[in-house]
Design a protein around this motif. Structure first.
Motif, PDB file in Angstrom:
ATOM      1  N   PHE A   7      88.681  56.653   0.669  1.00  0.00           N
ATOM      2  CA  PHE A   7      89.584  55.586   1.068  1.00  0.00           C
ATOM      3  C   PHE A   7      91.030  56.052   0.957  1.00  0.00           C
ATOM      4  CE2 PHE A   7      85.836  53.384  -0.470  1.00  0.00           C
ATOM      5  CZ  PHE A   7      85.592  52.526   0.571  1.00  0.00           C
ATOM      6  N   LEU A   8      91.874  55.511   1.810  1.00  0.00           N
ATOM      7  CA  LEU A   8      93.304  55.758   1.705  1.00  0.00           C
ATOM      8  C   LEU A   8      93.828  54.927   0.555  1.00  0.00           C
ATOM      9  CD1 LEU A   8      95.889  56.995   2.824  1.00  0.00           C
ATOM     10  CD2 LEU A   8      96.095  54.989   4.324  1.00  0.00           C
ATOM     11  N   MET A  57      86.243  51.478  -6.351  1.00  0.00           N
ATOM     12  CA  MET A  57      86.773  50.544  -7.341  1.00  0.00           C
ATOM     13  C   MET A  57      88.287  50.412  -7.217  1.00  0.00           C
ATOM     14  SD  MET A  57      84.286  51.760 -10.458  1.00  0.00           S
ATOM     15  CE  MET A  57      84.881  50.633 -11.724  1.00  0.00           C
ATOM     16  N   ILE A  58      88.975  51.533  -6.947  1.00  0.00           N
ATOM     17  CA  ILE A  58      90.421  51.476  -6.720  1.00  0.00           C
ATOM     18  C   ILE A  58      90.721  50.623  -5.494  1.00  0.00           C
ATOM     19  CG2 ILE A  58      92.488  52.820  -6.175  1.00  0.00           C
ATOM     20  CD1 ILE A  58      91.109  55.172  -7.717  1.00  0.00           C
ATOM     21  N   ALA A  59      89.943  50.827  -4.442  1.00  0.00           N
ATOM     22  CA  ALA A  59      90.131  50.027  -3.226  1.00  0.00           C
ATOM     23  C   ALA A  59      89.915  48.545  -3.507  1.00  0.00           C
ATOM     24  CB  ALA A  59      89.170  50.514  -2.141  1.00  0.00           C
ATOM     25  N   ALA A  60      88.895  48.222  -4.302  1.00  0.00           N
ATOM     26  CA  ALA A  60      88.630  46.821  -4.642  1.00  0.00           C
ATOM     27  C   ALA A  60      89.787  46.218  -5.429  1.00  0.00           C
ATOM     28  CB  ALA A  60      87.328  46.718  -5.439  1.00  0.00           C
ATOM     29  N   ALA A  61      90.382  47.019  -6.325  1.00  0.00           N
ATOM     30  CA  ALA A  61      91.541  46.538  -7.083  1.00  0.00           C
ATOM     31  C   ALA A  61      92.720  46.295  -6.151  1.00  0.00           C
ATOM     32  CB  ALA A  61      91.919  47.559  -8.156  1.00  0.00           C
ATOM     33  N   GLU A  62      92.951  47.207  -5.230  1.00  0.00           N
ATOM     34  CA  GLU A  62      94.044  47.030  -4.275  1.00  0.00           C
ATOM     35  C   GLU A  62      93.853  45.771  -3.436  1.00  0.00           C
ATOM     36  OE1 GLU A  62      94.191  50.662  -2.051  1.00  0.00           O
ATOM     37  OE2 GLU A  62      95.524  51.624  -3.497  1.00  0.00           O
ATOM     38  N   LEU A  63      92.598  45.526  -3.039  1.00  0.00           N
ATOM     39  CA  LEU A  63      92.309  44.331  -2.250  1.00  0.00           C
ATOM     40  C   LEU A  63      92.586  43.068  -3.060  1.00  0.00           C
ATOM     41  CD1 LEU A  63      91.130  42.874   0.219  1.00  0.00           C
ATOM     42  CD2 LEU A  63      88.847  43.212  -0.786  1.00  0.00           C
ATOM     43  N   ALA A 292      77.489  33.586   2.181  1.00  0.00           N
ATOM     44  CA  ALA A 292      78.840  33.473   2.738  1.00  0.00           C
ATOM     45  C   ALA A 292      79.878  34.208   1.884  1.00  0.00           C
ATOM     46  CB  ALA A 292      79.207  31.999   2.876  1.00  0.00           C
ATOM     47  N   ALA A 293      79.777  34.085   0.552  1.00  0.00           N
ATOM     48  CA  ALA A 293      80.763  34.725  -0.326  1.00  0.00           C
ATOM     49  C   ALA A 293      80.679  36.243  -0.231  1.00  0.00           C
ATOM     50  CB  ALA A 293      80.555  34.274  -1.768  1.00  0.00           C
ATOM     51  N   SER A 294      79.471  36.775  -0.111  1.00  0.00           N
ATOM     52  CA  SER A 294      79.304  38.222   0.029  1.00  0.00           C
ATOM     53  C   SER A 294      79.870  38.715   1.342  1.00  0.00           C
ATOM     54  CB  SER A 294      77.821  38.593  -0.074  1.00  0.00           C
ATOM     55  OG  SER A 294      77.334  38.375  -1.376  1.00  0.00           O
ATOM     56  N   GLN A 295      79.588  37.991   2.416  1.00  0.00           N
ATOM     57  CA  GLN A 295      80.089  38.398   3.724  1.00  0.00           C
ATOM     58  C   GLN A 295      81.608  38.271   3.812  1.00  0.00           C
ATOM     59  OE1 GLN A 295      78.361  39.907   6.353  1.00  0.00           O
ATOM     60  NE2 GLN A 295      76.975  40.125   4.595  1.00  0.00           N
ATOM     61  N   LYS A 296      82.175  37.274   3.151  1.00  0.00           N
ATOM     62  CA  LYS A 296      83.633  37.134   3.132  1.00  0.00           C
ATOM     63  C   LYS A 296      84.272  38.346   2.463  1.00  0.00           C
ATOM     64  CE  LYS A 296      87.374  34.200   1.380  1.00  0.00           C
ATOM     65  NZ  LYS A 296      87.730  33.006   0.568  1.00  0.00           N
ATOM     66  N   PHE A 297      83.738  38.750   1.303  1.00  0.00           N
ATOM     67  CA  PHE A 297      84.270  39.920   0.599  1.00  0.00           C
ATOM     68  C   PHE A 297      84.121  41.172   1.456  1.00  0.00           C
ATOM     69  CE2 PHE A 297      83.230  43.603  -2.162  1.00  0.00           C
ATOM     70  CZ  PHE A 297      84.477  43.771  -2.761  1.00  0.00           C
ATOM     71  N   LEU A 298      82.952  41.345   2.071  1.00  0.00           N
ATOM     72  CA  LEU A 298      82.719  42.507   2.927  1.00  0.00           C
ATOM     73  C   LEU A 298      83.728  42.555   4.072  1.00  0.00           C
ATOM     74  CD1 LEU A 298      80.994  44.938   3.817  1.00  0.00           C
ATOM     75  CD2 LEU A 298      79.523  43.317   5.038  1.00  0.00           C
ATOM     76  N   ASN A 299      83.953  41.432   4.715  1.00  0.00           N
ATOM     77  CA  ASN A 299      84.892  41.392   5.838  1.00  0.00           C
ATOM     78  C   ASN A 299      86.318  41.691   5.389  1.00  0.00           C
ATOM     79  OD1 ASN A 299      82.840  40.779   7.639  1.00  0.00           O
ATOM     80  ND2 ASN A 299      83.114  38.563   7.419  1.00  0.00           N
ATOM     81  N   GLN A 300      86.719  41.141   4.232  1.00  0.00           N
ATOM     82  CA  GLN A 300      88.068  41.398   3.715  1.00  0.00           C
ATOM     83  C   GLN A 300      88.234  42.881   3.375  1.00  0.00           C
ATOM     84  OE1 GLN A 300      87.697  38.560   0.522  1.00  0.00           O
ATOM     85  NE2 GLN A 300      89.065  37.088   1.514  1.00  0.00           N
ATOM     86  N   PHE A 301      87.204  43.459   2.771  1.00  0.00           N
ATOM     87  CA  PHE A 301      87.236  44.867   2.392  1.00  0.00           C
ATOM     88  C   PHE A 301      87.379  45.745   3.635  1.00  0.00           C
ATOM     89  CE2 PHE A 301      85.759  48.893   0.744  1.00  0.00           C
ATOM     90  CZ  PHE A 301      86.101  48.876  -0.599  1.00  0.00           C
ATOM     91  N   ARG A 302      86.609  45.437   4.663  1.00  0.00           N
ATOM     92  CA  ARG A 302      86.639  46.249   5.885  1.00  0.00           C
ATOM     93  C   ARG A 302      87.922  46.052   6.680  1.00  0.00           C
ATOM     94  NH1 ARG A 302      80.234  45.857   7.779  1.00  0.00           N
ATOM     95  NH2 ARG A 302      79.569  47.629   6.485  1.00  0.00           N
ATOM     96  N   LYS A 304      90.787  45.671   5.425  1.00  0.00           N
ATOM     97  CA  LYS A 304      91.844  46.420   4.737  1.00  0.00           C
ATOM     98  C   LYS A 304      91.610  47.925   4.794  1.00  0.00           C
ATOM     99  CE  LYS A 304      94.553  46.532   0.458  1.00  0.00           C
ATOM    100  NZ  LYS A 304      95.834  46.424   1.194  1.00  0.00           N
ATOM    101  N   PHE A 305      90.343  48.366   4.704  1.00  0.00           N
ATOM    102  CA  PHE A 305      90.071  49.795   4.532  1.00  0.00           C
ATOM    103  C   PHE A 305      89.271  50.434   5.662  1.00  0.00           C
ATOM    104  CE2 PHE A 305      90.456  48.005   0.213  1.00  0.00           C
ATOM    105  CZ  PHE A 305      91.589  48.708  -0.190  1.00  0.00           C
TER     106      PHE A 305
END
Length: 416
Positions: A7-8, A57-63, A292-302, A304-305
């Motif tokens: 990840f960047l 994990m760093i990416a998750a923290a940034e998100l 829904a909560a899992s898919q929301k997190f997945l979409n937000q993660f994607r 951004k990264f």
């Protein structure tokens, strides 16, 4: 060899700017200039043997921090991530933990991937009375008033997996293959403990140093002993070679195999590999989960990264820890450790994240909803059992109560 996407890592969230905030040694975070950003100190491996976990994990923290800042920050101040690359070097965990607490003057500390890394950080945390979140799946039993844990423990993984192996395969004998440090050693004890609970016997335990990549000796013993099931507690890039070597025996579809760390990004690049098929895991999050909560997190993660990213459970548990801490800071009205701890211990609940509704109990752990998953050839997962809701961390066996006995600082291991 598994493709490890990187990840960047910007090292900062919204509000930008340099993260280098000079602090006076030992100065309390409570007296920092209130116009300065709130600092989240992070100790994770952006490089090194377990960096494939660390970069997620760093990416998750940034998100998480970007979302907090987009909503106005905390207490009218921006939040910034101060990340040190610990390079899978235990000495660096201790060194950088001291630097974050004493020089950078962070408001909260988060990180550590392996249990050995956590135990390098924790003496610093305890000495200077810092607030610390440990977020990876681990062997359980930690009881420390300064530490909060969001990862899954053996009650959520080993207990659920062995119950499934017993029910589906009528398994009675287990072969355990584990990393040769505290995570693998204690997890192996819990395998014996929960195996006995489900009428199963561990007939062999192999403890493998992290640098070993040749599993021929263990595989020969498995072929000789013919266990009903295999429990793997393998860690590190070299050890993923086991799956290819195991598949080459032709026994992959004949002896069920579970892994406590498979739903991690070492292997989740969704390229087609036959050796990743039929591995059984127990996890609170996976990308195919339709909730829904899992898919929301997945979409937000994607968003951004990148659309090709496959965040695994450790990204979800790390993100959740930061969001829980942020909610506690808002409710406490301060970043002061004692005040934030009091709120976290009060039953504060975070409801909108990828793990569902979570809160800390008297042991400073969260309960999880666990799903039994089986991997497919393209590294996706099929849900084969569950969900099992409200699975608490039970590895203290009733010995940890940080509300009644707040000065406890101990890791309980199984009474078998």
């Amino acid at each position: 060899m598994v493709n490890r996407r990187r990840f960047l890592l910007s090292g900062s969230a919204a509000f930008g700017g340099s993260l280098l905030l000079k602090g006076c040694r030992g100065r309390s975070a409570a007296i920092r200039d209130p116009r300065q950003p709130i600092l989240v100190g992070s100790l994770l491996d952006a490089t090194g043997a377990v960096s494939a976990v660390g970069v997620q994990m760093i990416a998750a923290a940034e998100l998480a921090i970007a979302e907090i800042n987009a909503a106005g920050g905390l207490l009218g101040r921006p939040v910034q991530l101060k990340q040190y690359d610990t390079q899978s070097d235990i000495q660096k965990y201790t060194q950088y933990a001291q630097q974050l607490v004493l020089q950078d003057n962070v408001d909260v500390l988060i990180g550590g991937i392996t249990s050995a890394a956590r135990e390098a950080i924790r003496p610093v945390v305890d000495k200077y009375k810092a607030l610390y979140f440990y977020t990876t799946n681990y062997e359980g039993g930690l009881c420390d008033k300064y530490t909060f844990c969001t990862g899954v423990t053996p009650s959520g993984q080993i207990d659920q997996l062995l119950a499934y192996l017993s029910d589906r395969f009528q398994a009675k004998t287990i072969y355990t293959l584990a990393a040769d440090y505290n995570f693998g050693q204690i997890a192996a004890k819990w395998t014996r403990f929960y195996g006995k609970k489900h009428g199963m016997e561990v007939i062999q335990e192999d403890f493998i140093p992290l640098q070993i990549s040749d599993f021929s000796t263990s595989i020969s013993k498995i072929q000789q002993l013919k266990p009903d099931a295999i429990v793997t507690v393998i860690v590190g890039a070299n050890q993923w070679g086991f799956f290819g070597q195991w598949a080459a025996t032709g026994l992959q579809s004949k002896i069920p195999l579970t892994c406590l760390t498979y739903n991690h990004p070492y292997v989740n690049d969704h390229t087609s590999k036959l050796e990743w098929t039929n591995i059984i895991v127990a996890e609170p999050f996976w990308v195919e989960n339709p909730a829904a909560a899992s898919q929301k997190f997945l979409n937000q993660f994607r968003q951004k990264f990148g659309a090709d990213k496959y965040p695994a459970s450790l990204a979800a548990t790390h993100y959740t820890a930061i969001k829980l801490w942020a909610e506690a800071v808002k409710k406490a009205g301060t970043t002061d450790r004692a005040a934030v701890t009091q709120v976290l211990e009060s039953g504060l609940t975070y409801t909108t994240g990828p793990l569902g509704s979570v809160s800390f109990d008297k042991t400073h752990h969260i309960a999880h909803t666990i799903n039994i998953l089986e991997s497919t050839e393209d590294q996706a997962f099929n849900q084969v059992a569950g969900p099992f809701s409200n699975i608490s961390a039970l590895e203290d066996q009733g010995r940890c109560d940080l509300i009644a006995r707040p000065n406890t600082s101990e890791q309980f291991t199984p009474k078998i």
